[in-house]
Design a protein around this motif. Sequence first.
Motif, PDB file in Angstrom:
ATOM      1  N   VAL A  73      48.208 -55.279  -5.804  1.00  0.00           N
ATOM      2  CA  VAL A  73      49.656 -55.085  -5.646  1.00  0.00           C
ATOM      3  C   VAL A  73      50.421 -56.203  -6.340  1.00  0.00           C
ATOM      4  CG1 VAL A  73      51.540 -55.086  -3.955  1.00  0.00           C
ATOM      5  CG2 VAL A  73      49.518 -53.666  -3.570  1.00  0.00           C
ATOM      6  N   PHE A  85      58.768 -53.608  -8.456  1.00  0.00           N
ATOM      7  CA  PHE A  85      58.530 -52.951  -7.178  1.00  0.00           C
ATOM      8  C   PHE A  85      58.532 -51.424  -7.280  1.00  0.00           C
ATOM      9  CE2 PHE A  85      60.650 -50.792  -3.634  1.00  0.00           C
ATOM     10  CZ  PHE A  85      59.618 -50.871  -2.701  1.00  0.00           C
ATOM     11  N   GLN A  92      55.380 -49.030  -6.438  1.00  0.00           N
ATOM     12  CA  GLN A  92      55.366 -48.134  -5.282  1.00  0.00           C
ATOM     13  C   GLN A  92      55.100 -46.693  -5.704  1.00  0.00           C
ATOM     14  OE1 GLN A  92      58.963 -47.519  -2.988  1.00  0.00           O
ATOM     15  NE2 GLN A  92      57.757 -47.255  -1.118  1.00  0.00           N
ATOM     16  N   SER A 125      53.807 -56.085   2.723  1.00  0.00           N
ATOM     17  CA  SER A 125      54.160 -54.799   3.303  1.00  0.00           C
ATOM     18  C   SER A 125      53.765 -53.645   2.397  1.00  0.00           C
ATOM     19  CB  SER A 125      55.657 -54.744   3.614  1.00  0.00           C
ATOM     20  OG  SER A 125      55.976 -55.703   4.592  1.00  0.00           O
ATOM     21  N   LEU A 126      53.975 -53.798   1.098  1.00  0.00           N
ATOM     22  CA  LEU A 126      53.580 -52.754   0.158  1.00  0.00           C
ATOM     23  C   LEU A 126      52.063 -52.567   0.182  1.00  0.00           C
ATOM     24  CD1 LEU A 126      54.670 -50.739  -1.891  1.00  0.00           C
ATOM     25  CD2 LEU A 126      54.556 -52.534  -3.623  1.00  0.00           C
ATOM     26  N   TRP A 135      51.252 -50.737   3.436  1.00  0.00           N
ATOM     27  CA  TRP A 135      51.731 -49.362   3.283  1.00  0.00           C
ATOM     28  C   TRP A 135      50.723 -48.544   2.490  1.00  0.00           C
ATOM     29  CZ3 TRP A 135      53.285 -47.036  -1.373  1.00  0.00           C
ATOM     30  CH2 TRP A 135      53.997 -45.836  -1.248  1.00  0.00           C
ATOM     31  N   TRP A 136      50.251 -49.093   1.371  1.00  0.00           N
ATOM     32  CA  TRP A 136      49.275 -48.425   0.514  1.00  0.00           C
ATOM     33  C   TRP A 136      47.955 -48.216   1.258  1.00  0.00           C
ATOM     34  CZ3 TRP A 136      46.080 -51.603  -3.378  1.00  0.00           C
ATOM     35  CH2 TRP A 136      45.244 -50.776  -4.122  1.00  0.00           C
ATOM     36  N   LEU A 141      57.725 -47.679   4.413  1.00  0.00           N
ATOM     37  CA  LEU A 141      58.038 -49.035   4.008  1.00  0.00           C
ATOM     38  C   LEU A 141      59.511 -49.264   4.306  1.00  0.00           C
ATOM     39  CD1 LEU A 141      56.985 -51.613   2.588  1.00  0.00           C
ATOM     40  CD2 LEU A 141      57.806 -50.615   0.455  1.00  0.00           C
TER      41      LEU A 141
END
Length: 177
Positions: free
Chosen positions: A62, A71, A75, A118-119, A122-123, A134
């Motif tokens: 990431v 970003f 995403q 967080s990303l 989330w992934w 997210l």
Amino acid sequence: MVGGACERGSIAAEGQRVAGKTGGEQMDSTRECDRSLRQRWRAMSRDERRALVPGAWRLAVVRGLMARGGFGRTQRWLARWAPAGGAGLTEPARWHARAASLARLARRMPDTRCLARSLTLWWWMRASGFDPQLRMGVRPGAFGIEGHAWVECDGLLFDETPDGASRYSRLEWGRPE
């Protein structure tokens, strides 16, 4: 050993010769670092320890993608690679441990903040068949606007507490699909 040689990643922490130190002093420094690492390892839950390696490679991916494409592009790419599932969240304690592991890893990676953590989470959740959201929020700060990111799934917050999230005005945007 907070703030000691081990934390700073000094040459002594790696067990190599340090100018001006005798062999015995070097060994003491190395032993102290090893003891500190063992204590931190034992302080982690089993789920946190098990999440370190999978979390590390995901966080590195990431970070690399965000550095190259920003970003939004990152995403969208991750959303295509791991489409959201419809499964209800199982074992939330394990996901909280994974979020804690990502936070621990992020403290060791320069310039890794809540958005990358967080990303990554989330992934990871999407790849496991869940449908996390997210979330991002903003608030006025001492030097302008402050932003923060966290993950929500089935009404639970990850990488943030309900009290912490309530301090931010939540931003809304379309879901990447």
